[in-house]
Scaffold this motif. Sequence first.
Motif, mmCIF file in Angstrom:
data_model
loop_
_atom_site.group_PDB
_atom_site.id
_atom_site.type_symbol
_atom_site.label_atom_id
_atom_site.label_comp_id
_atom_site.label_asym_id
_atom_site.label_seq_id
_atom_site.Cartn_x
_atom_site.Cartn_y
_atom_site.Cartn_z
ATOM 1 N N UNK A 137 0.862 -1.186 0.000
ATOM 2 C CA UNK A 137 0.000 0.000 0.000
ATOM 3 C C UNK A 137 0.902 1.240 0.000
ATOM 4 N N UNK A 138 1.103 1.831 -1.178
ATOM 5 C CA UNK A 138 2.038 2.951 -1.267
ATOM 6 C C UNK A 138 1.617 4.174 -0.455
ATOM 7 N N UNK A 139 0.321 4.343 -0.249
ATOM 8 C CA UNK A 139 -0.126 5.492 0.528
ATOM 9 C C UNK A 139 0.267 5.395 1.988
ATOM 10 N N UNK A 140 0.200 4.184 2.537
ATOM 11 C CA UNK A 140 0.596 3.969 3.937
ATOM 12 C C UNK A 140 2.100 4.162 4.073
ATOM 13 N N UNK A 141 2.833 3.670 3.092
ATOM 14 C CA UNK A 141 4.282 3.827 3.112
ATOM 15 C C UNK A 141 4.669 5.307 3.039
ATOM 16 N N UNK A 142 3.979 6.051 2.191
ATOM 17 C CA UNK A 142 4.261 7.478 2.062
ATOM 18 C C UNK A 142 3.910 8.235 3.334
ATOM 19 N N UNK A 143 2.841 7.808 4.006
ATOM 20 C CA UNK A 143 2.462 8.455 5.265
ATOM 21 C C UNK A 143 3.530 8.236 6.328
ATOM 22 N N UNK A 144 4.121 7.043 6.344
ATOM 23 C CA UNK A 144 5.213 6.776 7.280
ATOM 24 C C UNK A 144 6.425 7.630 6.993
ATOM 25 N N UNK A 145 6.723 7.813 5.710
ATOM 26 C CA UNK A 145 7.858 8.660 5.332
ATOM 27 C C UNK A 145 7.622 10.097 5.760
ATOM 28 N N UNK A 146 6.389 10.577 5.557
ATOM 29 C CA UNK A 146 6.084 11.953 5.956
ATOM 30 C C UNK A 146 6.168 12.120 7.461
ATOM 31 N N UNK A 147 5.757 11.111 8.194
ATOM 32 C CA UNK A 147 5.841 11.208 9.657
ATOM 33 C C UNK A 147 7.292 11.237 10.117
ATOM 34 N N UNK A 148 8.139 10.437 9.475
ATOM 35 C CA UNK A 148 9.551 10.410 9.854
ATOM 36 C C UNK A 148 10.241 11.741 9.557
ATOM 37 N N UNK A 149 9.810 12.410 8.505
ATOM 38 C CA UNK A 149 10.475 13.653 8.105
ATOM 39 C C UNK A 149 9.844 14.900 8.707
ATOM 40 N N UNK A 150 8.689 14.744 9.361
ATOM 41 C CA UNK A 150 8.055 15.892 9.998
ATOM 42 C C UNK A 150 7.219 16.729 9.054
ATOM 43 N N UNK A 151 6.849 16.172 7.910
ATOM 44 C CA UNK A 151 6.052 16.919 6.939
ATOM 45 C C UNK A 151 4.642 16.347 6.836
ATOM 46 N N UNK A 152 4.178 15.691 7.877
ATOM 47 C CA UNK A 152 2.859 15.054 7.833
ATOM 48 C C UNK A 152 1.736 16.019 8.205
ATOM 49 N N UNK A 153 2.045 17.226 8.606
ATOM 50 C CA UNK A 153 1.011 18.215 8.893
ATOM 51 C C UNK A 153 0.497 18.191 10.312
ATOM 52 N N UNK A 154 1.114 17.434 11.195
ATOM 53 C CA UNK A 154 0.665 17.441 12.588
ATOM 54 C C UNK A 154 1.007 18.781 13.218
ATOM 55 N N UNK A 155 0.064 19.276 14.030
ATOM 56 C CA UNK A 155 0.283 20.555 14.695
ATOM 57 C C UNK A 155 -0.062 21.757 13.844
ATOM 58 N N UNK A 156 -0.611 21.533 12.655
ATOM 59 C CA UNK A 156 -0.932 22.651 11.772
ATOM 60 C C UNK A 156 -2.396 23.039 11.839
ATOM 61 N N UNK A 157 -3.202 22.242 12.513
ATOM 62 C CA UNK A 157 -4.636 22.506 12.577
ATOM 63 C C UNK A 157 -4.981 23.035 13.963
ATOM 64 N N UNK A 158 -5.354 24.298 14.024
ATOM 65 C CA UNK A 158 -5.683 24.922 15.307
ATOM 66 C C UNK A 158 -7.144 24.672 15.640
ATOM 67 N N UNK A 159 -7.395 24.460 16.889
ATOM 68 C CA UNK A 159 -8.766 24.290 17.365
ATOM 69 C C UNK A 159 -9.186 25.504 18.154
ATOM 70 N N UNK A 160 -10.485 25.793 18.153
ATOM 71 C CA UNK A 160 -10.973 26.884 18.992
ATOM 72 C C UNK A 160 -10.916 26.454 20.446
#
Length: 90
Positions: free
Chosen positions: A64-87
């Motif tokens: 599943x290339x999408x899962x593999x790519x998500x792991x790569x993004x998480x390892x590199x810090x480009x997965x978008x975590x922390x970019x969504x602000x909540x009220x």
Amino acid sequence: MPFTTRRRHHAPATTTTTTTARPYRRSIFARREPRVVHHQKRKPTLKDKVSGALTRLKGSLTRRPGVKAAGTRRMRGTDGRGSHRRRRFL
């Protein structure tokens, strides 16, 4: 201090901003400065590195290339975590 002992110190934590210069799509004769686009990146923790590596392995084994790519993004810090602000209050 004797020469056999060494001082141990931590390097200061620095962050670099990744930008990309993208030219405007204009005619050949138009002269404009290229735009600088900012790419968001955070510093991945050791937990992110391990979790991303296991996710990549899971994506490779299940083909599943999408899962593999998500792991790569998480390892590199480009997965978008922390970019969504909540009220806070609503």
